[in-house]
Enzyme design. Structure first.
Site, short mmCIF file in Angstrom:
data_model
loop_
_atom_site.label_atom_id
_atom_site.label_comp_id
_atom_site.label_asym_id
_atom_site.label_seq_id
_atom_site.Cartn_x
_atom_site.Cartn_y
_atom_site.Cartn_z
N GLY A 10 -10.33 -1.24 -9.06
CA GLY A 10 -9.00 -1.42 -8.50
C GLY A 10 -9.07 -2.07 -7.13
N VAL A 12 -8.05 -1.09 -4.04
CA VAL A 12 -8.51 -0.27 -2.92
C VAL A 12 -9.93 0.20 -3.14
CG1 VAL A 12 -8.05 1.80 -1.54
CG2 VAL A 12 -6.15 0.42 -2.39
N TYR A 127 6.31 6.81 -12.17
CA TYR A 127 5.13 6.58 -11.34
C TYR A 127 5.17 7.43 -10.08
CZ TYR A 127 2.23 4.24 -7.84
OH TYR A 127 1.33 3.98 -6.84
N LYS A 131 2.64 10.61 -9.01
CA LYS A 131 1.86 10.63 -7.78
C LYS A 131 2.22 11.85 -6.93
CE LYS A 131 -0.66 7.91 -6.49
NZ LYS A 131 -2.15 7.86 -6.64
#
Length: 287
Positions: A10, A12, A127, A131
């Site tokens: 990904g 990050v 989403y 999270k």
């Protein structure tokens, strides 16, 4: 210092891996992609922690397909809520800290001004809800943790607004971009530098568990970010499309987005002594 890093494919995760490869911090990196650590399987997480016995866990891995999550709720919660819970419980069992990444989308966007860590989350989409559930599970685990809420992440690789906009601006005559959603573009490379600073502080004996907002300073809308990208293309002597602003109602998506997701990062700056660049200079520096 043995670091277990998830999500290395990904934006990050890749940036953190690259930053650590250049760092002078003494460390051993255990960099795991989804083939070596399947975050959707609890036994895979437990096996990885027991096999590697890390000193710290960094978890940037996430299910980030915001619109797809609306019809794939189980997958979103598996990666964004259940996996962080299991990583945190493993960290508590081993007595080690966890650095985890979360999102501005835990907020509903109704506030005037920047959101504080103490503001009540109220996500508008699956989403964001997944999270938030991950954040809550980490806090409940009792492990030492730092949760970094960030926003509008971009880099020179992967899938993100920056790369999509460069392509569209180069290929089309005109591009419409939403101008009524406000936030702060955040380069993955800068987030990686923040993580290195946290690791340095931790090695020096500092640790302050909690949630921290983590973006550069300033605020813009998606059109403003697109204009910065267009200026970059122009500086490269490349033709760019004409940009126009449109309201969100003209660009419907399966997942509702918050109108304002600017994050106040004073807590991160004050507690950890992290310098915050403005988003425009960060854009220039990290690309």
């Amino acid at each position: 210092m043995k670091i277990l890093l998830t999500g290395i494919n990904g934006q990050v995760g890749a940036a953190i891996q690259q930053a650590l490869s250049r760092s002078t911090l003494p460390h051993e990196l255990i960099a795991l992609d989804r083939h070596r650590l399947d975050l959707s399987e609890s036994t895979s997480i437990e096996r990885a922690l027991d096999a590697h016995q890390p000193d710290i866990i960094i978890n940037p891995a996430a299910y980030t397909a915001v619109d797809q999550a609306e019809s794939d709720q189980d997958a979103a919660f598996a990666i964004n809520a259940i996996a962080p819970k299991q990583l945190a419980e493993g960290a508590a069992r081993l007595g080690i800290p966890l650095i985890h990444f979360s999102t501005d989308y835990v907020f509903n966007g109704s506030k005037q001004g920047a959101w504080l860590e103490s503001d009540t989350p109220q996500p508008l989409n699956v989403y964001g809800a997944s999270k938030l559930a991950g954040e809550q599970a980490i806090a409940a685990s009792g492990c030492a943790h730092v949760i970094l809420r960030t926003s509008w992440v971009y880099s020179g690789g992967g899938k993100n607004f920056y790369l999509t906009m460069r392509r569209l601006l180069s290929q089309r005559d005109a591009v419409n971009v939403v101008d009524d959603q406000f936030g702060t573009p955040t380069p993955a490379g800068w987030l990686a530098e923040v993580v290195l600073q946290l690791l340095d502080r931790w090695q020096a004996g500092q640790w302050h568990s909690g949630i921290y907002h983590c973006t550069p300073t300033g605020v813009t809308h998606w059109l403003g970010f697109a204009e910065a990208i267009a200026a970059q293309l122009a500086s490269e002597q490349r033709l760019t499309a004409k940009l126009s602003g449109i309201p969100s109602s003209d660009y419907p998506t399966p997942a509702q987005r918050p109108a304002n997701s600017q994050l106040c990062c004073n807590k991160l700056r004050g507690t950890w002594a992290i310098a915050l660049p403005d988003w425009q200079s960060a854009f220039t520096t990290y690309l």
